[in-house]
Design a protein around this motif. Structure first.
Motif, PDB file in Angstrom:
ATOM      1  N   ARG A  72      61.393 -56.732  -3.775  1.00 35.69           N
ATOM      2  CA  ARG A  72      61.966 -57.634  -2.758  1.00 35.69           C
ATOM      3  C   ARG A  72      63.319 -58.166  -3.225  1.00 35.69           C
ATOM      4  O   ARG A  72      64.264 -58.289  -2.432  1.00 35.69           O
ATOM      5  N   ARG A 121      65.169 -72.254  11.182  1.00 37.88           N
ATOM      6  CA  ARG A 121      65.366 -71.866   9.783  1.00 37.88           C
ATOM      7  C   ARG A 121      66.273 -70.644   9.671  1.00 37.88           C
ATOM      8  O   ARG A 121      67.096 -70.548   8.764  1.00 37.88           O
ATOM      9  N   LYS A 153      65.161 -63.616   0.415  1.00 35.99           N
ATOM     10  CA  LYS A 153      64.943 -64.885  -0.275  1.00 35.99           C
ATOM     11  C   LYS A 153      66.292 -65.428  -0.787  1.00 35.99           C
ATOM     12  O   LYS A 153      66.541 -65.573  -1.990  1.00 35.99           O
ATOM     13  N   TYR A 197      67.076 -72.019   1.926  1.00 33.02           N
ATOM     14  CA  TYR A 197      66.310 -73.185   1.476  1.00 33.02           C
ATOM     15  C   TYR A 197      67.146 -74.458   1.619  1.00 33.02           C
ATOM     16  O   TYR A 197      66.611 -75.523   1.908  1.00 33.02           O
ATOM     17  N   GLU A 244      57.680 -69.370  10.494  1.00 38.95           N
ATOM     18  CA  GLU A 244      56.963 -69.644   9.247  1.00 38.95           C
ATOM     19  C   GLU A 244      57.218 -71.084   8.829  1.00 38.95           C
ATOM     20  O   GLU A 244      58.022 -71.787   9.435  1.00 38.95           O
ATOM     21  N   GLY A 302      58.656 -73.638   5.856  1.00 39.53           N
ATOM     22  CA  GLY A 302      59.864 -73.501   5.036  1.00 39.53           C
ATOM     23  C   GLY A 302      59.618 -72.805   3.707  1.00 39.53           C
ATOM     24  O   GLY A 302      60.537 -72.268   3.099  1.00 39.53           O
ATOM     25  N   SER A 303      58.375 -72.801   3.256  1.00 45.75           N
ATOM     26  CA  SER A 303      58.053 -72.247   1.932  1.00 45.75           C
ATOM     27  C   SER A 303      56.830 -71.332   1.970  1.00 45.75           C
ATOM     28  O   SER A 303      56.275 -71.014   0.919  1.00 45.75           O
ATOM     29  N   ASN A 361      54.224 -68.417   4.657  1.00 48.17           N
ATOM     30  CA  ASN A 361      53.964 -67.716   5.920  1.00 48.17           C
ATOM     31  C   ASN A 361      52.808 -68.369   6.669  1.00 48.17           C
ATOM     32  O   ASN A 361      51.975 -69.042   6.080  1.00 48.17           O
ATOM     33  N   GLY A 380      56.171 -62.050   2.920  1.00 49.22           N
ATOM     34  CA  GLY A 380      55.449 -62.642   1.787  1.00 49.22           C
ATOM     35  C   GLY A 380      54.481 -61.662   1.159  1.00 49.22           C
ATOM     36  O   GLY A 380      53.811 -60.886   1.847  1.00 49.22           O
ATOM     37  N   ILE A 381      54.400 -61.722  -0.145  1.00 48.50           N
ATOM     38  CA  ILE A 381      53.473 -60.857  -0.881  1.00 48.50           C
ATOM     39  C   ILE A 381      52.050 -61.409  -0.721  1.00 48.50           C
ATOM     40  O   ILE A 381      51.092 -60.652  -0.595  1.00 48.50           O
ATOM     41  N   THR A 382      51.917 -62.717  -0.648  1.00 52.17           N
ATOM     42  CA  THR A 382      50.602 -63.301  -0.377  1.00 52.17           C
ATOM     43  C   THR A 382      50.182 -62.955   1.050  1.00 52.17           C
ATOM     44  O   THR A 382      49.015 -62.637   1.295  1.00 52.17           O
ATOM     45  N   THR A 401      53.220 -67.841  -2.742  1.00 57.03           N
ATOM     46  CA  THR A 401      52.948 -67.920  -4.182  1.00 57.03           C
ATOM     47  C   THR A 401      52.739 -69.367  -4.588  1.00 57.03           C
ATOM     48  O   THR A 401      51.758 -69.706  -5.255  1.00 57.03           O
TER      49      THR A 401
HETATM   50  N1  PLP Z   1      58.137 -67.787   3.313  1.00 59.74           N
HETATM   51  C1  PLP Z   1      59.062 -68.422   2.595  1.00 59.74           C
HETATM   52  C2  PLP Z   1      60.220 -69.001   3.301  1.00 59.74           C
HETATM   53  C3  PLP Z   1      58.926 -68.528   1.203  1.00 59.74           C
HETATM   54  O1  PLP Z   1      59.838 -69.163   0.469  1.00 59.74           O
HETATM   55  C4  PLP Z   1      57.800 -67.956   0.576  1.00 59.74           C
HETATM   56  C5  PLP Z   1      57.638 -68.034  -0.869  1.00 59.74           C
HETATM   57  O2  PLP Z   1      58.011 -67.202  -1.596  1.00 59.74           O
HETATM   58  C6  PLP Z   1      56.870 -67.287   1.370  1.00 59.74           C
HETATM   59  C7  PLP Z   1      57.062 -67.229   2.731  1.00 59.74           C
HETATM   60  C8  PLP Z   1      55.681 -66.619   0.774  1.00 59.74           C
HETATM   61  O3  PLP Z   1      56.041 -65.462   0.039  1.00 59.74           O
HETATM   62  P1  PLP Z   1      55.170 -64.966  -1.164  1.00 59.74           P
HETATM   63  O4  PLP Z   1      53.795 -64.863  -0.665  1.00 59.74           O
HETATM   64  O5  PLP Z   1      55.767 -63.657  -1.532  1.00 59.74           O
HETATM   65  O6  PLP Z   1      55.309 -65.987  -2.238  1.00 59.74           O
END
Ligand code: PLP
Ligand code: COI
Length: 338
Positions: free
Chosen positions: A82, A174, A184, A189, A220, A222-223, A225, A245-247, A284
């Motif tokens: 990513r 956003r 990212k 942010y 989503e 701000g931090s 999904n 998002g990887i999660t 994450t």
């Molecule tokens: N969306 C945003 C804006 C994020 O900053 C994050 C965090 O990394 C995520 C989603 C979730 O992504 P991940 O699951 O890869 O951490």
């Protein structure tokens, strides 16, 4: 352990660790071998592209201490990929994903004392890539820097795995379609600081952004999904201007392959969410954070009478047990640091 940290009271705040990794690229010379240095300030020009024009990216991943003492990373190659995609979008040379994983592993190894004891939290790993070369006009920096630093962390939201209060953001977006919401990028942010300040002052955990075209579909947090559950179906906003998002991807796989749910990536409207049985966000830092209350223009919906819903709980248990090496990992997601 050799470090003086109150492991029982970790939040999501920087606790500087021992060493960080730094690699630099020069025009035509590629990335250098990189060095480990004590965590601390780096020196860059006031004309650096990252400072003037926001040419910067970051990643976030975690390392957990398993019950048997192993140090486990979760899907680090995906973070590396990513970051490389983001670098292309921001006109920076790609840091090779395999080297990214090697740098992450060695940074964790050197800071192993800072990985919290089993069950007390995790080591948050923050790889960054910045245009550090000096420029005057708006152009890509002639030099870039890749850094990996780490900090022990606890829950991102103070509510942890308890249902939190979230509000749909009406005044700010956003990211725009065809913009950089899917990357990212550090500037994404900065854009969320003021909206987050407004809603946190009202007691919300965070806000949920809507699409910039119609102001109707969920993007989503701000931090993290967004997901909601309706019967045996899991809904999540389709990729576009959100972070892949990887999660998010892991949760969709677990929902489909382990829980047998139908998973739909689609335009999720505000009404879909307000009529759902459960809602949660993933990331994450946030792991799986249940949404207990959702507010839209003063209308308030409480899911599962404010309790964590059954699907949210099952997904949380599965994901966190895989991350700790306690559940079969059929997908090869975890990687040991040793
Ligand atoms: N969306 C945003 C804006 C994020 O900053 C994050 C965090 O990394 C995520 C989603 C979730 O992504 P991940 O699951 O890869 O951490
Ligand atoms: C993460 O989950 O790793 C994030 O980057 C979210 C946040 C700390 C910005």
């Amino acid at each position: 352990m050799g470090v003086d940290i109150d492991w029982d009271n970790l939040g999501f705040a920087l606790i500087p660790a021992k060493e960080m990794y730094v690699s630099i690229t020069q025009p035509g010379a590629g990335w250098d071998a990189g060095v480990f240095r004590p965590f601390g300030p780096i020196s860059i020009s006031p004309a650096a592209a990252v400072l003037n024009y926001g040419q910067g990216l970051f990643e976030g991943l975690k390392c957990q201490r398993a019950r048997d003492g192993r140090l486990l990373l979760f899907r680090p190659l995906d973070n590396g990929r990513r970051l490389a995609e983001g670098a292309r979008r921001m006109c920076m040379p790609e840091f090779p994903p395999e080297r990214f994983v090697a740098a992450v592993r060695e940074t964790v190894r050197r800071n192993a004392d800072y990985v919290p004891p089993y069950g007390k939290g995790s080591l948050y790993i923050r790889p960054c890539q910045w245009g550090t070369g000096a420029v005057l006009g708006v152009q890509p920096a002639p030099e870039c820097t890749f850094v990996v630093y780490v900090s022990p962390v606890g829950p991102y939201f103070k509510t942890g795995f308890r249902p939190g209060r979230f509000i749909f953001m009406r005044e700010y977006h956003r990211a725009a379609p065809k913009g950089m919401g899917n990357v990212k990028a550090i500037g994404n942010y900065a854009a969320t600081l003021y909206p987050a300040k407004l809603i946190k002052a009202q007691g919300f955990n965070d806000c949920i952004y809507l699409d910039a075209r119609q102001d109707q579909y969920i993007e989503e947090v701000g931090s993290a999904n967004f997901f909601c559950v309706k019967g045996r179906t899991l809904l999540t906003p389709a990729l576009g201007s959100i972070l892949p998002g990887i999660t998010r991807q892991s949760v969709m796989t677990l929902a489909r392959e382990v829980l047998g749910l139908e998973v739909r990536e689609m335009n999720v409207s505000v009404e879909d969410a307000l009529h759902a049985d459960e809602a949660f966000c993933t990331g994450t830092a946030t792991v799986i954070s249940p949404i207990g209350t959702l507010v839209l223009d003063g209308r308030e919906v409480v899911f599962q009478r404010g309790e964590v819903g059954p699907v949210t709980r099952k997904l949380y248990d599965l994901l966190t047990r895989i991350q700790l090496g306690e559940e079969e990992d059929s997908w090869g997601w975890t990687m040991s640091v040793e």
